[in-house]
Design a protein around this motif. Sequence first.
Motif, PDB file in Angstrom:
ATOM      1  N   ALA A   7       3.904   2.221   2.556  1.00 30.03           N
ATOM      2  CA  ALA A   7       4.710   3.440   2.438  1.00 30.03           C
ATOM      3  C   ALA A   7       3.756   4.620   2.515  1.00 30.03           C
ATOM      4  O   ALA A   7       2.710   4.617   1.860  1.00 30.03           O
ATOM      5  CB  ALA A   7       5.470   3.458   1.116  1.00 30.03           C
ATOM      6  N   VAL A   8       4.107   5.604   3.333  1.00 35.29           N
ATOM      7  CA  VAL A   8       3.196   6.745   3.506  1.00 35.29           C
ATOM      8  C   VAL A   8       3.978   8.056   3.531  1.00 35.29           C
ATOM      9  O   VAL A   8       5.030   8.160   4.158  1.00 35.29           O
ATOM     10  CB  VAL A   8       2.338   6.561   4.791  1.00 35.29           C
ATOM     11  N   SER A   9       3.464   9.041   2.821  1.00 40.15           N
ATOM     12  CA  SER A   9       4.056  10.386   2.834  1.00 40.15           C
ATOM     13  C   SER A   9       3.811  11.025   4.188  1.00 40.15           C
ATOM     14  O   SER A   9       2.696  10.945   4.709  1.00 40.15           O
ATOM     15  CB  SER A   9       3.377  11.288   1.801  1.00 40.15           C
ATOM     16  N   GLU A  10       4.815  11.714   4.721  1.00 45.39           N
ATOM     17  CA  GLU A  10       4.620  12.397   6.004  1.00 45.39           C
ATOM     18  C   GLU A  10       3.476  13.405   5.922  1.00 45.39           C
ATOM     19  O   GLU A  10       2.872  13.743   6.926  1.00 45.39           O
ATOM     20  CB  GLU A  10       5.906  13.121   6.425  1.00 45.39           C
ATOM     21  N   GLY A  11       3.168  13.856   4.693  1.00 46.25           N
ATOM     22  CA  GLY A  11       2.188  14.933   4.543  1.00 46.25           C
ATOM     23  C   GLY A  11       0.767  14.511   4.219  1.00 46.25           C
ATOM     24  O   GLY A  11      -0.026  15.356   3.810  1.00 46.25           O
ATOM     25  N   VAL A  12       0.405  13.226   4.391  1.00 44.64           N
ATOM     26  CA  VAL A  12      -0.979  12.848   4.046  1.00 44.64           C
ATOM     27  C   VAL A  12      -1.962  13.596   4.953  1.00 44.64           C
ATOM     28  O   VAL A  12      -1.719  13.788   6.135  1.00 44.64           O
ATOM     29  CB  VAL A  12      -1.235  11.311   4.129  1.00 44.64           C
ATOM     30  N   ARG A  13      -3.066  14.022   4.328  1.00 46.91           N
ATOM     31  CA  ARG A  13      -4.059  14.827   5.042  1.00 46.91           C
ATOM     32  C   ARG A  13      -5.441  14.191   4.990  1.00 46.91           C
ATOM     33  O   ARG A  13      -5.764  13.491   4.037  1.00 46.91           O
ATOM     34  CB  ARG A  13      -4.175  16.215   4.388  1.00 46.91           C
ATOM     35  N   LEU A  14      -6.226  14.507   5.994  1.00 45.54           N
ATOM     36  CA  LEU A  14      -7.612  14.046   6.026  1.00 45.54           C
ATOM     37  C   LEU A  14      -8.447  14.860   5.039  1.00 45.54           C
ATOM     38  O   LEU A  14      -7.982  15.863   4.496  1.00 45.54           O
ATOM     39  CB  LEU A  14      -8.186  14.204   7.443  1.00 45.54           C
TER      40      LEU A  14
ATOM     41  N   ASN B  58      -3.696   5.148  -8.279  1.00 45.62           N
ATOM     42  CA  ASN B  58      -4.836   4.285  -8.614  1.00 45.62           C
ATOM     43  C   ASN B  58      -6.144   4.845  -8.054  1.00 45.62           C
ATOM     44  O   ASN B  58      -6.138   5.773  -7.243  1.00 45.62           O
ATOM     45  CB  ASN B  58      -4.593   2.833  -8.158  1.00 45.62           C
ATOM     46  N   LYS B  59      -7.249   4.275  -8.506  1.00 43.50           N
ATOM     47  CA  LYS B  59      -8.568   4.808  -8.166  1.00 43.50           C
ATOM     48  C   LYS B  59      -8.805   4.812  -6.654  1.00 43.50           C
ATOM     49  O   LYS B  59      -9.316   5.781  -6.091  1.00 43.50           O
ATOM     50  CB  LYS B  59      -9.635   3.944  -8.861  1.00 43.50           C
ATOM     51  N   GLN B  60      -8.372   3.722  -5.990  1.00 45.14           N
ATOM     52  CA  GLN B  60      -8.590   3.598  -4.540  1.00 45.14           C
ATOM     53  C   GLN B  60      -7.693   4.547  -3.730  1.00 45.14           C
ATOM     54  O   GLN B  60      -7.853   4.678  -2.523  1.00 45.14           O
ATOM     55  CB  GLN B  60      -8.312   2.166  -4.069  1.00 45.14           C
ATOM     56  N   GLY B  61      -6.693   5.144  -4.396  1.00 46.65           N
ATOM     57  CA  GLY B  61      -5.803   6.068  -3.686  1.00 46.65           C
ATOM     58  C   GLY B  61      -4.816   5.380  -2.768  1.00 46.65           C
ATOM     59  O   GLY B  61      -4.308   5.992  -1.829  1.00 46.65           O
TER      60      GLY B  61
ATOM     61  N   LEU C  80       0.848  -1.198   0.000  1.00 49.35           N
ATOM     62  CA  LEU C  80       0.000   0.000   0.000  1.00 49.35           C
ATOM     63  C   LEU C  80       0.881   1.244   0.000  1.00 49.35           C
ATOM     64  O   LEU C  80       1.915   1.277   0.673  1.00 49.35           O
ATOM     65  CB  LEU C  80      -0.889   0.005   1.252  1.00 49.35           C
ATOM     66  N   ILE C  81       0.470   2.253  -0.762  1.00 54.73           N
ATOM     67  CA  ILE C  81       1.219   3.515  -0.831  1.00 54.73           C
ATOM     68  C   ILE C  81       0.220   4.674  -0.736  1.00 54.73           C
ATOM     69  O   ILE C  81      -0.739   4.725  -1.513  1.00 54.73           O
ATOM     70  CB  ILE C  81       2.002   3.625  -2.159  1.00 54.73           C
ATOM     71  N   TYR C  82       0.463   5.571   0.213  1.00 56.16           N
ATOM     72  CA  TYR C  82      -0.441   6.709   0.392  1.00 56.16           C
ATOM     73  C   TYR C  82       0.294   8.027   0.161  1.00 56.16           C
ATOM     74  O   TYR C  82       1.324   8.278   0.783  1.00 56.16           O
ATOM     75  CB  TYR C  82      -1.050   6.690   1.797  1.00 56.16           C
ATOM     76  N   LEU C  83      -0.234   8.838  -0.724  1.00 56.33           N
ATOM     77  CA  LEU C  83       0.375  10.121  -1.076  1.00 56.33           C
ATOM     78  C   LEU C  83      -0.520  11.273  -0.622  1.00 56.33           C
ATOM     79  O   LEU C  83      -1.735  11.100  -0.487  1.00 56.33           O
ATOM     80  CB  LEU C  83       0.564  10.207  -2.599  1.00 56.33           C
ATOM     81  N   PRO C  84       0.055  12.459  -0.427  1.00 56.87           N
ATOM     82  CA  PRO C  84      -0.747  13.600   0.046  1.00 56.87           C
ATOM     83  C   PRO C  84      -1.740  14.106  -1.005  1.00 56.87           C
ATOM     84  O   PRO C  84      -2.621  14.893  -0.677  1.00 56.87           O
ATOM     85  CB  PRO C  84       0.297  14.691   0.326  1.00 56.87           C
ATOM     86  N   GLU C  85      -1.580  13.669  -2.248  1.00 62.53           N
ATOM     87  CA  GLU C  85      -2.462  14.158  -3.311  1.00 62.53           C
ATOM     88  C   GLU C  85      -3.894  13.646  -3.181  1.00 62.53           C
ATOM     89  O   GLU C  85      -4.816  14.177  -3.807  1.00 62.53           O
ATOM     90  CB  GLU C  85      -1.907  13.758  -4.693  1.00 62.53           C
TER      91      GLU C  85
ATOM     92  N   ASP D  67      -7.969  -1.432   4.046  1.00 57.37           N
ATOM     93  CA  ASP D  67      -6.930  -1.793   3.062  1.00 57.37           C
ATOM     94  C   ASP D  67      -5.940  -2.792   3.668  1.00 57.37           C
ATOM     95  O   ASP D  67      -5.570  -3.786   3.043  1.00 57.37           O
ATOM     96  CB  ASP D  67      -6.145  -0.545   2.616  1.00 57.37           C
ATOM     97  N   VAL D  68      -5.496  -2.504   4.901  1.00 53.12           N
ATOM     98  CA  VAL D  68      -4.514  -3.375   5.559  1.00 53.12           C
ATOM     99  C   VAL D  68      -5.116  -4.761   5.777  1.00 53.12           C
ATOM    100  O   VAL D  68      -4.476  -5.783   5.513  1.00 53.12           O
ATOM    101  CB  VAL D  68      -4.039  -2.771   6.902  1.00 53.12           C
ATOM    102  N   LYS D  69      -6.360  -4.801   6.229  1.00 52.66           N
ATOM    103  CA  LYS D  69      -7.022  -6.094   6.470  1.00 52.66           C
ATOM    104  C   LYS D  69      -7.131  -6.897   5.180  1.00 52.66           C
ATOM    105  O   LYS D  69      -6.979  -8.119   5.187  1.00 52.66           O
ATOM    106  CB  LYS D  69      -8.413  -5.871   7.078  1.00 52.66           C
ATOM    107  N   GLU D  70      -7.384  -6.204   4.088  1.00 54.44           N
ATOM    108  CA  GLU D  70      -7.499  -6.905   2.808  1.00 54.44           C
ATOM    109  C   GLU D  70      -6.152  -7.519   2.415  1.00 54.44           C
ATOM    110  O   GLU D  70      -6.094  -8.662   1.962  1.00 54.44           O
ATOM    111  CB  GLU D  70      -7.989  -5.945   1.720  1.00 54.44           C
ATOM    112  N   VAL D  71      -5.069  -6.756   2.616  1.00 57.14           N
ATOM    113  CA  VAL D  71      -3.737  -7.297   2.317  1.00 57.14           C
ATOM    114  C   VAL D  71      -3.461  -8.509   3.213  1.00 57.14           C
ATOM    115  O   VAL D  71      -2.978  -9.547   2.750  1.00 57.14           O
ATOM    116  CB  VAL D  71      -2.630  -6.228   2.526  1.00 57.14           C
ATOM    117  N   GLN D  72      -3.810  -8.387   4.481  1.00 54.35           N
ATOM    118  CA  GLN D  72      -3.581  -9.481   5.437  1.00 54.35           C
ATOM    119  C   GLN D  72      -4.328 -10.756   5.066  1.00 54.35           C
ATOM    120  O   GLN D  72      -3.904 -11.849   5.424  1.00 54.35           O
ATOM    121  CB  GLN D  72      -4.013  -9.049   6.844  1.00 54.35           C
ATOM    122  N   SER D  73      -5.444 -10.608   4.348  1.00 57.19           N
ATOM    123  CA  SER D  73      -6.200 -11.800   3.951  1.00 57.19           C
ATOM    124  C   SER D  73      -5.483 -12.548   2.831  1.00 57.19           C
ATOM    125  O   SER D  73      -5.794 -13.692   2.529  1.00 57.19           O
ATOM    126  CB  SER D  73      -7.612 -11.411   3.510  1.00 57.19           C
TER     127      SER D  73
END
Lengths: 296, 296
Positions: free
Chosen positions: B126-133, B254-257, B96-101, B112-118
């Motif tokens: 990997a996550v950008s320090e700048g991800v925002r809600l 990707n669409k799911q972000g 999984l990769i999360y970007l601030p965009e 998402d994490v649970k789906e990967v774990q399955s």
Amino acid sequence: MDTCNKISKFMLRNGYECRVMGVPKTIDNDLFGTDHCPGYGSAAKYIATSIGEIYHDARVYDTGMICIVEVMGRHAGWLAASAALPRTVGARAPHLIYLPEVAFDPEQFIRDVKEVQSLTRNCIVAVSEGVRLEDGTFAAENFQSGAVDAFGHRYLSGVGKYLESLVREKIGCKVRSIELNVLQRCSSHLMSATDVREARKIGSYAIRFALQGHTGVMMVFERVSNLPYMVRIGCKPVSEIANREQLVPRAWINKQGNDVTDEMFEYLLPLIEGEVPYPTQNGMPVHFVLNKSIVE
Amino acid sequence: MDTCNKISKFMLRNGYECRVMGVPKTIDNDLFGTDHCPGYGSAAKYIATSIGEIYHDARVYDTGMICIVEVMGRHAGWLAASAALPRTVGARAPHLIYLPEVAFDPEQFIRDVKEVQSLTRNCIVAVSEGVRLEDGTFAAENFQSGAVDAFGHRYLSGVGKYLESLVREKIGCKVRSIELNVLQRCSSHLMSATDVREARKIGSYAIRFALQGHTGVMMVFERVSNLPYMVRIGCKPVSEIANREQLVPRAWINKQGNDVTDEMFEYLLPLIEGEVPYPTQNGMPVHFVLNKSIVE
């Protein structure tokens, strides 16, 4: 090595001819009876290289800063000690090094940092994750129990974050902490050629010694000389070695307990010597992967 | 680049013949008007190499684990996107990769994490320090205000620690967070040969363009093709560029972000290509040091 000892005894007792050889391997370098352990030299090389880069990064800025680097090592300070090495290639850092072998005094730490600050604007500190207070508790333990996250849980931070917080509280200057984390044990793009060569050699000697009839022994390095660097490979009964730790000798740590002595440099420098070329693809290292299959 | 613009205008207004050239340089890669910025390729190479090593480290253990890697980038996700590259050399991570965009949704993250774990026992994020809600606040902001250290201070942790805490709370499995920290910008032992070559080139072109009479411009790379990789060096008026950010195009996420698309791989791979040999001494890189002297 304890398991090795037990299996060897079991085999002998049951008359099953199987030689059990222990081959040391730990980046912590804390196995008793051997000069050093395969894996350590490469981890030390990564730590030394990283500390050198952190020093040059900090040097660019004119505003002073305290930078605390947390290095692995719960019981022994071998890994944190390797942070000292960049001083031999022009870095004027780290300024302070704290190992678990000496009781950690938070007040003395603050005095140490202030003294460095009176001489230079940047202060780089290397600290073992395992430093303990006089009473034997981990230095960050009290800090951890005090910190609570958004869910009301105890926040399990390391000693780096603790010292960062301590500096902010007691000195109030710009401070940052860096945890080298798992990369110090897995950064295979930065292996020591000496370490890799010795690891292969001690493994092949283990086979040779087994064929000669040895069992229940651990293979060891004995240091013959530092300059030129020479080691001899031998073996010792596991029963003499198991469950004993090899800590950094007190004489290799300075009197104040905030740095290492020349003996540490002489011991360490040969272990990180030499680079290991690695295959690349798409600009990244290619890793050799063993597929895990269940043998029926 | 804003300063460059102002100085250039000032010089022209005062009839002082001085050409002011902007040469881009940022590992964040977020300057508008250029295909990419010198520095970015080397930082991306370090991140990609480290993620590959973290993947192989995690793979050794049979107990599953969630590993969250926090990558620099307050506004743009270019650096975090480079975490995807090890997949082209055999790593099955990051998952999984999360970007601030893209707005970050903590509940979706847990799903998402649970789906990967399955599907697999290890999950590397990997996550950008700048991800925002959705509301524009940094994802870790609420978490930070809730966390209090031993001195009663607000604990300023990053998004990695926040997500680690979130996983522990909502899933309850083994989880670790790793902050790549300043090493991603200063690990000069792992530079991209393409990046270093281009940095020299764009600098020398800036001189050439200045001699031709240009001023108040920023030097830019224009991508001609990905395969073979070709760029053209040109310049653009700083007034068109200053104070504008170049974010990752939404179509490259990707669409799911939670991942990047093939376009990102095509863009990125040429930038990390090639290794740069460096001088060593005592098993460590030797750094070139400029002494800072005050010119009277």
